[in-house]
Write a protein that holds these residues in place. Structure first.
Motif, PDB file in Angstrom:
ATOM      1  N   UNK A  65      15.937   4.207   5.112  1.00 39.58           N
ATOM      2  CA  UNK A  65      16.614   4.736   3.928  1.00 39.58           C
ATOM      3  C   UNK A  65      16.134   4.049   2.655  1.00 39.58           C
ATOM      4  N   UNK A  66      15.840   2.757   2.741  1.00 46.40           N
ATOM      5  CA  UNK A  66      15.304   2.043   1.577  1.00 46.40           C
ATOM      6  C   UNK A  66      13.931   2.585   1.194  1.00 46.40           C
ATOM      7  N   UNK A  67      13.085   2.845   2.193  1.00 46.00           N
ATOM      8  CA  UNK A  67      11.758   3.404   1.915  1.00 46.00           C
ATOM      9  C   UNK A  67      11.888   4.788   1.283  1.00 46.00           C
ATOM     10  N   UNK A  68      12.772   5.616   1.819  1.00 42.21           N
ATOM     11  CA  UNK A  68      12.967   6.956   1.259  1.00 42.21           C
ATOM     12  C   UNK A  68      13.489   6.896  -0.177  1.00 42.21           C
ATOM     13  N   UNK A  69      14.350   5.941  -0.441  1.00 42.42           N
ATOM     14  CA  UNK A  69      14.890   5.809  -1.796  1.00 42.42           C
ATOM     15  C   UNK A  69      13.795   5.443  -2.794  1.00 42.42           C
ATOM     16  N   UNK A  70      12.915   4.502  -2.413  1.00 41.20           N
ATOM     17  CA  UNK A  70      11.828   4.104  -3.316  1.00 41.20           C
ATOM     18  C   UNK A  70      10.821   5.228  -3.499  1.00 41.20           C
ATOM     19  N   UNK A  71      10.478   5.924  -2.402  1.00 43.94           N
ATOM     20  CA  UNK A  71       9.554   7.041  -2.521  1.00 43.94           C
ATOM     21  C   UNK A  71      10.121   8.145  -3.409  1.00 43.94           C
ATOM     22  N   UNK A  72      11.401   8.413  -3.255  1.00 50.31           N
ATOM     23  CA  UNK A  72      12.029   9.460  -4.069  1.00 50.31           C
ATOM     24  C   UNK A  72      12.050   9.083  -5.545  1.00 50.31           C
ATOM     25  N   UNK A  73      12.320   7.821  -5.834  1.00 47.42           N
ATOM     26  CA  UNK A  73      12.383   7.389  -7.236  1.00 47.42           C
ATOM     27  C   UNK A  73      11.019   7.501  -7.916  1.00 47.42           C
ATOM     28  N   UNK A  74       9.973   6.994  -7.249  1.00 47.39           N
ATOM     29  CA  UNK A  74       8.641   7.024  -7.861  1.00 47.39           C
ATOM     30  C   UNK A  74       8.106   8.457  -7.922  1.00 47.39           C
ATOM     31  N   UNK A 148      11.690   7.933  11.170  1.00 42.40           N
ATOM     32  CA  UNK A 148      10.396   7.254  11.248  1.00 42.40           C
ATOM     33  C   UNK A 148       9.246   8.246  11.110  1.00 42.40           C
ATOM     34  N   UNK A 149       9.299   9.346  11.851  1.00 43.89           N
ATOM     35  CA  UNK A 149       8.227  10.339  11.760  1.00 43.89           C
ATOM     36  C   UNK A 149       8.182  10.998  10.381  1.00 43.89           C
ATOM     37  N   UNK A 150       9.353  11.268   9.813  1.00 39.17           N
ATOM     38  CA  UNK A 150       9.380  11.873   8.484  1.00 39.17           C
ATOM     39  C   UNK A 150       8.867  10.907   7.429  1.00 39.17           C
ATOM     40  N   UNK A 151       9.177   9.630   7.585  1.00 41.28           N
ATOM     41  CA  UNK A 151       8.693   8.624   6.629  1.00 41.28           C
ATOM     42  C   UNK A 151       7.163   8.563   6.632  1.00 41.28           C
ATOM     43  N   UNK A 152       6.573   8.648   7.811  1.00 39.16           N
ATOM     44  CA  UNK A 152       5.116   8.613   7.896  1.00 39.16           C
ATOM     45  C   UNK A 152       4.486   9.796   7.176  1.00 39.16           C
ATOM     46  N   UNK A 153       5.023  10.984   7.388  1.00 42.72           N
ATOM     47  CA  UNK A 153       4.478  12.172   6.719  1.00 42.72           C
ATOM     48  C   UNK A 153       4.716  12.139   5.217  1.00 42.72           C
ATOM     49  N   UNK A 154       5.876  11.641   4.783  1.00 43.01           N
ATOM     50  CA  UNK A 154       6.158  11.582   3.351  1.00 43.01           C
ATOM     51  C   UNK A 154       5.275  10.555   2.652  1.00 43.01           C
ATOM     52  N   UNK A 155       4.920   9.488   3.333  1.00 43.77           N
ATOM     53  CA  UNK A 155       3.987   8.529   2.752  1.00 43.77           C
ATOM     54  C   UNK A 155       2.616   9.152   2.534  1.00 43.77           C
ATOM     55  N   UNK A 156       2.193  10.006   3.464  1.00 41.64           N
ATOM     56  CA  UNK A 156       0.914  10.697   3.294  1.00 41.64           C
ATOM     57  C   UNK A 156       0.970  11.670   2.117  1.00 41.64           C
ATOM     58  N   UNK A 157       2.061  12.421   1.993  1.00 42.58           N
ATOM     59  CA  UNK A 157       2.201  13.330   0.851  1.00 42.58           C
ATOM     60  C   UNK A 157       2.284  12.555  -0.463  1.00 42.58           C
ATOM     61  N   UNK A 158       2.915  11.389  -0.434  1.00 42.03           N
ATOM     62  CA  UNK A 158       3.005  10.576  -1.646  1.00 42.03           C
ATOM     63  C   UNK A 158       1.628  10.094  -2.084  1.00 42.03           C
ATOM     64  N   UNK A 159       0.819   9.626  -1.130  1.00 39.52           N
ATOM     65  CA  UNK A 159      -0.539   9.171  -1.473  1.00 39.52           C
ATOM     66  C   UNK A 159      -1.384  10.345  -1.977  1.00 39.52           C
ATOM     67  N   UNK A 160      -1.260  11.498  -1.313  1.00 40.46           N
ATOM     68  CA  UNK A 160      -2.009  12.669  -1.754  1.00 40.46           C
ATOM     69  C   UNK A 160      -1.599  13.083  -3.168  1.00 40.46           C
ATOM     70  N   UNK A 161      -0.294  13.090  -3.442  1.00 41.14           N
ATOM     71  CA  UNK A 161       0.167  13.417  -4.792  1.00 41.14           C
ATOM     72  C   UNK A 161      -0.282  12.410  -5.827  1.00 41.14           C
ATOM     73  N   UNK A 162      -0.363  11.136  -5.428  1.00 40.65           N
ATOM     74  CA  UNK A 162      -0.818  10.107  -6.362  1.00 40.65           C
ATOM     75  C   UNK A 162      -2.290  10.315  -6.723  1.00 40.65           C
ATOM     76  N   UNK A 163      -3.093  10.652  -5.713  1.00 39.80           N
ATOM     77  CA  UNK A 163      -4.515  10.919  -5.981  1.00 39.80           C
ATOM     78  C   UNK A 163      -4.671  12.147  -6.886  1.00 39.80           C
TER      79      UNK A 163
END
Length: 249
Positions: A65-74, A148-163
């Motif tokens: 939940x902490x990881x999701x909160x930080x990803x959502x904020x950024x 856990x599985x959703x966090x992994x996929x959201x991290x990939x989408x976050x990196x892709x969006x950052x690029x």
């Protein structure tokens, strides 16, 4: 007379006819009570173990939940910047291929970060409820697995969006400014991206564990603690736990 009174006093105090002996308590318990106590102790130990394992699982849920909160904020901040870039007026005399690439990168950045925001918000809202309101401890494991599985996929989408966002930032400079300023900004962005990548990889290698260890109880899951109490003979039915069960965790 005096002798008769002394005899009566002796019989009243400790004579064999009228002596009152204190009742003896704390004798040996029946075998049935001993078996019930053993089953109760076993159920108490297993219950405490499962409670401790659920506390570890709760820590895993809090981490996700902490990881999701930080990803959502950024991601919400970057999505705001990407939507603002779409409102920039682009001259029609510029290269149409460059304009198309700018629109694709900006739209991809906006869509990726919006997806991260929406999915992260849904996981934060419904993940703890799924673990809390489930029928047994398997719902907690399922919630941790989904997060856990959703966090992994959201991290990939976050990196892709950052690029895509950095690409859009470079392209909008080439669309609005002269070549000299565009080259200068591109070089600055290039070194910033290299520095960001190096720092991110160094932090990831220092903090991310090489092997992930889950707090899930792999074997001998107890669906109902009442099954560990056994019947009147001490026999177990359903969820049986033997003496070797702890080595299979």
């Amino acid at each position: 007379s005096f002798g008769q009174g002394e005899g009566r006093g002796a019989r009243a105090v400790g004579g064999p006819a009228t002596a009152r002996r204190p009742s003896v308590r704390g004798g040996p318990c029946p075998a049935k009570n001993v078996a019930a106590m053993i089953q109760a102790n076993k159920a108490s130990v297993v219950t405490g173990f499962h409670r401790d394992s659920l506390e570890v699982r709760q820590m895993e849920i809090d981490y996700h939940l902490t990881v999701f909160d930080k990803l959502s904020s950024i991601s919400s901040l970057l999505a705001t910047f990407a939507s603002s870039a779409l409102m920039v007026g682009i001259p029609r005399r510029d290269n149409p291929y460059l304009v198309t690439l700018f629109l694709l990168s900006t739209g991809s950045a906006l869509g990726s970060h919006l997806l991260v925001v929406i999915v992260s918000t849904m996981c934060i809202m419904w993940g703890p409820g799924h673990a809390l309101k489930g029928e047994d401890a398997s719902y907690v494991d399922n919630a941790v697995f989904i997060l856990d599985t959703t966090k992994t996929s959201m991290e990939k989408f976050f990196i892709f969006g950052l690029i895509c966002y950095f690409t859009s930032s470079v392209l909008v400079v080439w669309l609005l400014f002269d070549p000299t300023g565009s080259v200068t900004v591109t070089i600055i962005f290039f070194f910033i991206l290299i520095w960001l990548y190096c720092k991110s990889m160094r932090i990831a290698n220092a903090l991310l564990p090489k092997t992930k260890v889950s707090g899930r109880v792999a074997f001998n899951r107890v669906g109902n603690i009442g099954h560990l109490m056994g019947d009147s003979t001490g026999a177990l039915h359903g969820d049986s736990v033997n003496a070797h069960w702890a080595t299979n965790i």
